[in-house]
Each structure stands twice: as C-alpha cells, then as structure tokens.
Design a protein around this motif. Structure first.
Motif, PDB file in Angstrom:
ATOM      1  N   LEU A 173       0.823  -1.209   0.000  1.00 22.93           N
ATOM      2  CA  LEU A 173       0.000   0.000   0.000  1.00 22.93           C
ATOM      3  C   LEU A 173       0.856   1.258   0.000  1.00 22.93           C
ATOM      4  CD1 LEU A 173      -2.784  -1.065   2.534  1.00 22.93           C
ATOM      5  CD2 LEU A 173      -2.778  -1.247   0.030  1.00 22.93           C
ATOM      6  N   ALA A 174       0.280   2.337  -0.512  1.00 23.13           N
ATOM      7  CA  ALA A 174       1.026   3.577  -0.676  1.00 23.13           C
ATOM      8  C   ALA A 174       1.374   4.237   0.650  1.00 23.13           C
ATOM      9  CB  ALA A 174       0.223   4.554  -1.537  1.00 23.13           C
ATOM     10  N   ASN A 175       0.748   3.837   1.747  1.00 21.49           N
ATOM     11  CA  ASN A 175       1.083   4.441   3.036  1.00 21.49           C
ATOM     12  C   ASN A 175       2.118   3.636   3.819  1.00 21.49           C
ATOM     13  OD1 ASN A 175      -0.648   2.307   3.550  1.00 21.49           O
ATOM     14  ND2 ASN A 175      -1.600   3.297   5.313  1.00 21.49           N
ATOM     15  N   ASP A 176       2.681   2.576   3.207  1.00 20.16           N
ATOM     16  CA  ASP A 176       3.714   1.794   3.868  1.00 20.16           C
ATOM     17  C   ASP A 176       5.029   2.582   3.886  1.00 20.16           C
ATOM     18  OD1 ASP A 176       4.330  -1.294   4.657  1.00 20.16           O
ATOM     19  OD2 ASP A 176       6.061  -0.362   3.690  1.00 20.16           O
ATOM     20  N   PRO A 177       5.793   2.528   4.982  1.00 19.95           N
ATOM     21  CA  PRO A 177       7.059   3.272   5.047  1.00 19.95           C
ATOM     22  C   PRO A 177       8.065   2.870   3.971  1.00 19.95           C
ATOM     23  CG  PRO A 177       6.353   2.635   7.252  1.00 19.95           C
ATOM     24  CD  PRO A 177       5.428   1.946   6.293  1.00 19.95           C
ATOM     25  N   ASP A 178       7.939   1.671   3.408  1.00 15.53           N
ATOM     26  CA  ASP A 178       8.843   1.233   2.343  1.00 15.53           C
ATOM     27  C   ASP A 178       8.360   1.639   0.948  1.00 15.53           C
ATOM     28  OD1 ASP A 178      10.594   0.060   4.132  1.00 15.53           O
ATOM     29  OD2 ASP A 178       9.586  -1.886   4.061  1.00 15.53           O
ATOM     30  N   PHE A 179       7.258   2.368   0.898  1.00 13.31           N
ATOM     31  CA  PHE A 179       6.663   2.734  -0.394  1.00 13.31           C
ATOM     32  C   PHE A 179       7.120   4.137  -0.778  1.00 13.31           C
ATOM     33  CE2 PHE A 179       3.490   4.407  -3.240  1.00 13.31           C
ATOM     34  CZ  PHE A 179       3.064   3.328  -3.980  1.00 13.31           C
ATOM     35  N   THR A 180       7.553   4.300  -2.030  1.00 16.99           N
ATOM     36  CA  THR A 180       7.930   5.606  -2.563  1.00 16.99           C
ATOM     37  C   THR A 180       7.416   5.715  -3.991  1.00 16.99           C
ATOM     38  OG1 THR A 180       9.938   5.693  -1.216  1.00 16.99           O
ATOM     39  CG2 THR A 180       9.834   7.180  -3.096  1.00 16.99           C
ATOM     40  N   VAL A 181       6.842   6.869  -4.324  1.00 13.65           N
ATOM     41  CA  VAL A 181       6.308   7.083  -5.661  1.00 13.65           C
ATOM     42  C   VAL A 181       6.635   8.504  -6.103  1.00 13.65           C
ATOM     43  CG1 VAL A 181       4.054   7.764  -4.714  1.00 13.65           C
ATOM     44  CG2 VAL A 181       4.219   7.022  -7.102  1.00 13.65           C
ATOM     45  N   GLY A 182       6.975   8.655  -7.382  1.00 17.17           N
ATOM     46  CA  GLY A 182       7.203   9.981  -7.934  1.00 17.17           C
ATOM     47  C   GLY A 182       5.885  10.716  -8.123  1.00 17.17           C
ATOM     48  N   THR A 183       5.863  12.014  -7.759  1.00 11.12           N
ATOM     49  CA  THR A 183       4.631  12.803  -7.836  1.00 11.12           C
ATOM     50  C   THR A 183       4.850  14.071  -8.654  1.00 11.12           C
ATOM     51  OG1 THR A 183       5.144  14.015  -5.790  1.00 11.12           O
ATOM     52  CG2 THR A 183       3.876  11.971  -5.572  1.00 11.12           C
ATOM     53  N   ARG A 184       3.756  14.639  -9.070  1.00 10.22           N
ATOM     54  CA  ARG A 184       3.778  15.909  -9.794  1.00 10.22           C
ATOM     55  C   ARG A 184       2.621  16.764  -9.309  1.00 10.22           C
ATOM     56  NH1 ARG A 184       1.074  17.288 -14.009  1.00 10.22           N
ATOM     57  NH2 ARG A 184       0.559  15.153 -14.572  1.00 10.22           N
ATOM     58  N   MET A 185       2.917  18.042  -9.005  1.00  9.26           N
ATOM     59  CA  MET A 185       1.897  18.963  -8.521  1.00  9.26           C
ATOM     60  C   MET A 185       0.954  19.361  -9.646  1.00  9.26           C
ATOM     61  SD  MET A 185       2.510  19.580  -5.264  1.00  9.26           S
ATOM     62  CE  MET A 185       1.494  21.021  -5.076  1.00  9.26           C
ATOM     63  N   GLU A 186      -0.302  19.485  -9.301  1.00  6.34           N
ATOM     64  CA  GLU A 186      -1.291  19.950 -10.276  1.00  6.34           C
ATOM     65  C   GLU A 186      -0.969  21.384 -10.688  1.00  6.34           C
ATOM     66  OE1 GLU A 186      -6.163  20.685 -10.519  1.00  6.34           O
ATOM     67  OE2 GLU A 186      -5.147  20.456  -8.576  1.00  6.34           O
ATOM     68  N   GLY A 187      -1.085  21.659 -11.953  1.00 11.12           N
ATOM     69  CA  GLY A 187      -0.886  23.019 -12.445  1.00 11.12           C
ATOM     70  C   GLY A 187       0.567  23.399 -12.607  1.00 11.12           C
ATOM     71  N   THR A 188       1.326  23.493 -11.522  1.00 12.91           N
ATOM     72  CA  THR A 188       2.725  23.938 -11.595  1.00 12.91           C
ATOM     73  C   THR A 188       3.653  22.864 -12.133  1.00 12.91           C
ATOM     74  OG1 THR A 188       3.191  23.221  -9.317  1.00 12.91           O
ATOM     75  CG2 THR A 188       2.329  25.448  -9.604  1.00 12.91           C
ATOM     76  N   GLY A 189       3.284  21.590 -11.955  1.00 22.56           N
ATOM     77  CA  GLY A 189       4.113  20.502 -12.450  1.00 22.56           C
ATOM     78  C   GLY A 189       5.339  20.221 -11.605  1.00 22.56           C
ATOM     79  N   GLU A 190       5.439  20.798 -10.396  1.00 24.01           N
ATOM     80  CA  GLU A 190       6.592  20.561  -9.528  1.00 24.01           C
ATOM     81  C   GLU A 190       6.690  19.078  -9.178  1.00 24.01           C
ATOM     82  OE1 GLU A 190       8.899  22.549  -8.721  1.00 24.01           O
ATOM     83  OE2 GLU A 190       8.122  24.563  -9.075  1.00 24.01           O
ATOM     84  N   LEU A 191       7.900  18.528  -9.304  1.00 25.43           N
ATOM     85  CA  LEU A 191       8.118  17.107  -9.090  1.00 25.43           C
ATOM     86  C   LEU A 191       8.596  16.843  -7.664  1.00 25.43           C
ATOM     87  CD1 LEU A 191       9.928  16.129 -12.414  1.00 25.43           C
ATOM     88  CD2 LEU A 191       7.479  16.131 -11.890  1.00 25.43           C
ATOM     89  N   PRO A 201      -0.187  11.339   7.238  1.00 22.27           N
ATOM     90  CA  PRO A 201      -0.132  11.786   5.836  1.00 22.27           C
ATOM     91  C   PRO A 201       1.176  11.392   5.157  1.00 22.27           C
ATOM     92  CG  PRO A 201      -0.970  13.535   7.243  1.00 22.27           C
ATOM     93  CD  PRO A 201      -0.497  12.448   8.154  1.00 22.27           C
ATOM     94  N   LEU A 202       1.144  11.281   3.844  1.00 27.15           N
ATOM     95  CA  LEU A 202       2.342  10.992   3.072  1.00 27.15           C
ATOM     96  C   LEU A 202       3.322  12.165   3.182  1.00 27.15           C
ATOM     97  CD1 LEU A 202       0.660   9.691  -0.223  1.00 27.15           C
ATOM     98  CD2 LEU A 202       1.352   8.339   1.762  1.00 27.15           C
ATOM     99  N   ARG A 203       4.605  11.835   3.205  1.00 25.87           N
ATOM    100  CA  ARG A 203       5.655  12.863   3.255  1.00 25.87           C
ATOM    101  C   ARG A 203       6.229  13.021   1.851  1.00 25.87           C
ATOM    102  NH1 ARG A 203      11.310  13.210   4.472  1.00 25.87           N
ATOM    103  NH2 ARG A 203      11.813  15.064   5.739  1.00 25.87           N
ATOM    104  N   VAL A 204       6.162  14.245   1.323  1.00 27.55           N
ATOM    105  CA  VAL A 204       6.594  14.503  -0.051  1.00 27.55           C
ATOM    106  C   VAL A 204       7.769  15.469  -0.040  1.00 27.55           C
ATOM    107  CG1 VAL A 204       5.913  15.355  -2.324  1.00 27.55           C
ATOM    108  CG2 VAL A 204       4.256  14.126  -0.902  1.00 27.55           C
ATOM    109  N   GLN A 205       8.857  15.064  -0.669  1.00 32.44           N
ATOM    110  CA  GLN A 205      10.033  15.916  -0.841  1.00 32.44           C
ATOM    111  C   GLN A 205       9.985  16.515  -2.249  1.00 32.44           C
ATOM    112  OE1 GLN A 205      11.291  16.008   2.680  1.00 32.44           O
ATOM    113  NE2 GLN A 205      13.020  16.504   1.342  1.00 32.44           N
ATOM    114  N   LEU A 206       9.723  17.812  -2.345  1.00 33.52           N
ATOM    115  CA  LEU A 206       9.725  18.485  -3.638  1.00 33.52           C
ATOM    116  C   LEU A 206      11.161  18.789  -4.048  1.00 33.52           C
ATOM    117  CD1 LEU A 206       6.741  20.977  -3.157  1.00 33.52           C
ATOM    118  CD2 LEU A 206       6.739  18.759  -4.325  1.00 33.52           C
TER     119      LEU A 206
END
Length: 340
Positions: A173-191, A201-206
């Motif tokens: 599951l995506a909330n497991d501490p061993d889980f990591t996924v690449g993300t992109r912000m809506e609109g701005t496209g920040e990765l 909550p998920l911790r996201v490093q921009l």
C-alpha cells in the motif's frame, strides 16, 4: 358392590325410573312436575360446582398453555430465523450496492486516464512477507497480473503489486514506510517523491526548494520508466501541511491521500498503461466555493434628512445649544465681539 342378582335388578329398576322421569320432564315442558326438584338440586349443588370449576380451571388452563407453548416456541423460532435471513439479505444488498458504487467510480477513473484495468477484490490484510501495510487480492498470474503493476481504486493510488501467485497477489500500500512514488503537482508541475508514513499523511520531498505550494494543492503520480511500477496521472492526495522554506535544496510537504487504506474492498490492477499522459485529467473536480452573502443598503430618493433634535443630531439650518455656547456661529447676526 358385588355383582349379584339383586344388584342387577336394582340397576335395571334405577334405569327404568330415570327414563320415566326423563319422559315425564320432556312431556311436561315448562310445567314439568320435576322442575321444582331440578331447581332445588341446582340450589344445593350449584355452589359446589362453581367451587370445583374454580379449582380445576387454572389447572386446565395451565395444561392447555403447556400444550400450546410448544407451538408458540416453534413459531417464534421460525420468525427469528426468517428475521435473521432478512437481515442477512439486506446486509448483502447493502454490500453489493457499495461494491457497485466503488466499481462505478473505479471504471470512471480508468476511463478518464485511459487505463486498462483488471478488477479485483481484497481478500486479506497483511501477508507473510512481513510488510506492515499490505493487502491480498483475488487475481494472479492466471489473470495476467505481473509484479510492479500499479493498483488503484475509484479514489486514487492504492499501491503496487509486489508478489504474484497463480490466483492471488500481494499489494504494497502507498502508506507503507517502504513505499515511494514519484509525484507531480497539479498546475505547476513541480516534481517530488512521496513516502508512506502508516496512518499519518504521506511525506513529499519536492525537488525545488523554492517551489510555490500551499495547503489544498493536489498531486498525481509522475509515472515510471516503461510505466512500471507506476503509470502517470493517478490521483495521490491533497497537501495538508507545508514546512517553511529554509533555503534547502528540497522542500517538504505533507499530503493526505485520497484512498482510505483501512477500508479497501474493490480495486483495479493497471494491466495496460495509457498511450498518453493524462496529467491532471483524472483528478476529481474541485468543489465550487460557496458565495458569501452581501448586504446592500439602498437610499430612497427624496427622503428627508431631518432628524429628531432629541437624539442629539442636527437638523437642516439648526445648531445645538452647545455650539452656541462654544462661540461657534449659528447663522444669526454677529455679536459685538465677533464684529471686532
């Protein structure tokens, strides 16, 4: 009494007398000569009969109740069984309706993102591999499932396939501490990269330490090379907290995921990636802001400006006594001091 000849003659005589009395009583009707004897017998034996009846009736009622209790018990058991069956059927209908709603939302997400999915049902939580946040689904290699496939539902990203059996698979599951996924912000496209934190909550490093981000911004999956383990455009969650920018190379935000990981039921495994990145098209529509009511005051033309002098306000062409006492002109003739 012994059975003797005399006793038999006496019995026959009594029977004959009884038949004779009955005949005389019937022929006499209301004027029967034995009516008085009947009334006297009723007077003497009536109270005795009532007493005996009062004593015997509760016993008879109890016996009848005992006889009927078995029937009532059987009927009650049958009603309880019917009630239990009805509740089970209603519960099953509720579950079926819930699953149909989940399936409908998932198909909508798949359609908007152009994902080819294989529907599955969660059959177990956790696994023997030691993962802290996993589920087992009822599809496997026989259904075309392979390792490192994206799993989603009608709300967004669920996780990725880690272990595949013939007829079942394990999903991290995506909330497991061993889980990591690449993300992109809506609109701005920040990765960035989102990491699970269990029930937090998920911790996201921009990647951009100066990225402009605020609470309420939304994220989707960025996608992986060859679409494994993640396809692009799957909704991830909403920013719930932003750490202050401290001049670091990266910036940390916290994201509340769309998916409720503790109540998963119907999910879909993406077996075919979209030909084109859907970007933000799969995100749910933002709710329309509720308009704030405003109060408008309209002045009626021709309204008088005069007010009651008693409330302390001036009327046209008048001044208060206080103004006159202060030496301010009141519009009348000037005093001698003023002329000087």
């Amino acid at each position: 009494m012994r059975d003797t000849r005399e006793s038999r003659l006496l019995l026959v005589l009594l029977i004959a007398i009884a038949f004779a009395l009955i005949t005389v009583d019937i022929r006499g009707g209301q004027n029967s000569p034995v009516d008085g004897a009947r009334q006297a017998a009723a007077t003497v034996f009536g109270p005795i009969e009532n007493g005996v009846s009062a004593a015997v009736d509760p016993v008879g009622n109890a016996v009848s109740a005992i006889r009927a209790s078995g029937d009532r018990h059987d009927r009650l058991a049958a009603l309880e069984k019917e009630n239990a069956a009805l509740k089970a059927r209603l519960g099953s209908d509720e579950r079926n309706r819930s699953r149909l709603q989940q399936l409908d939302r998932m198909l909508k997400v798949a359609g908007e993102g152009q994902y080819g999915i294989k529907g599955a049902q969660v059959i177990a939580i956790g696994s023997a591999q030691g993962f802290s946040w996993t589920i087992t689904i009822d599809v496997g290699a026989h259904d075309g499932i392979r390792r490192d496939m994206t799993v989603l539902n009608g709300d967004g990203l669920v996780g990725r396939v880690t272990t595949v059996g013939p007829d079942s698979s394990t999903v991290l599951l995506a909330n497991d501490p061993d889980f990591t996924v690449g993300t992109r912000m809506e609109g701005t496209g920040e990765l960035g990269f989102a990491t699970g934190q269990g029930d937090r909550p998920l911790r996201v490093q921009l990647l951009n330490g100066k990225a402009q981000v605020k609470k309420g911004d939304r994220l989707v999956t960025f996608g992986s090379q060859a679409d494994k383990p993640f396809v692009p455009g799957v909704p991830v969650g909403v920013v719930s907290r932003v750490d202050p920018a401290g001049g670091d190379l990266t910036r940390t935000v916290y994201v509340t995921p769309y998916v409720g990981f503790t109540k998963l039921d119907v999910v879909g495994v993406v077996v075919q990636a979209p030909k084109k990145d859907p970007r933000d098209a799969v995100l749910p529509k933002k709710p329309k802001p509720t308009p704030t009511p405003t109060v408008t005051v309209t002045v009626t033309p021709g309204a008088t400006t005069e007010e009651d002098p008693s409330d302390g306000r001036l009327t046209d062409g008048q001044a208060t006594d206080e103004q006159a006492d202060d030496g301010q002109p009141t519009g009348g003739p000037a005093t001698d001091d003023q002329q000087q």
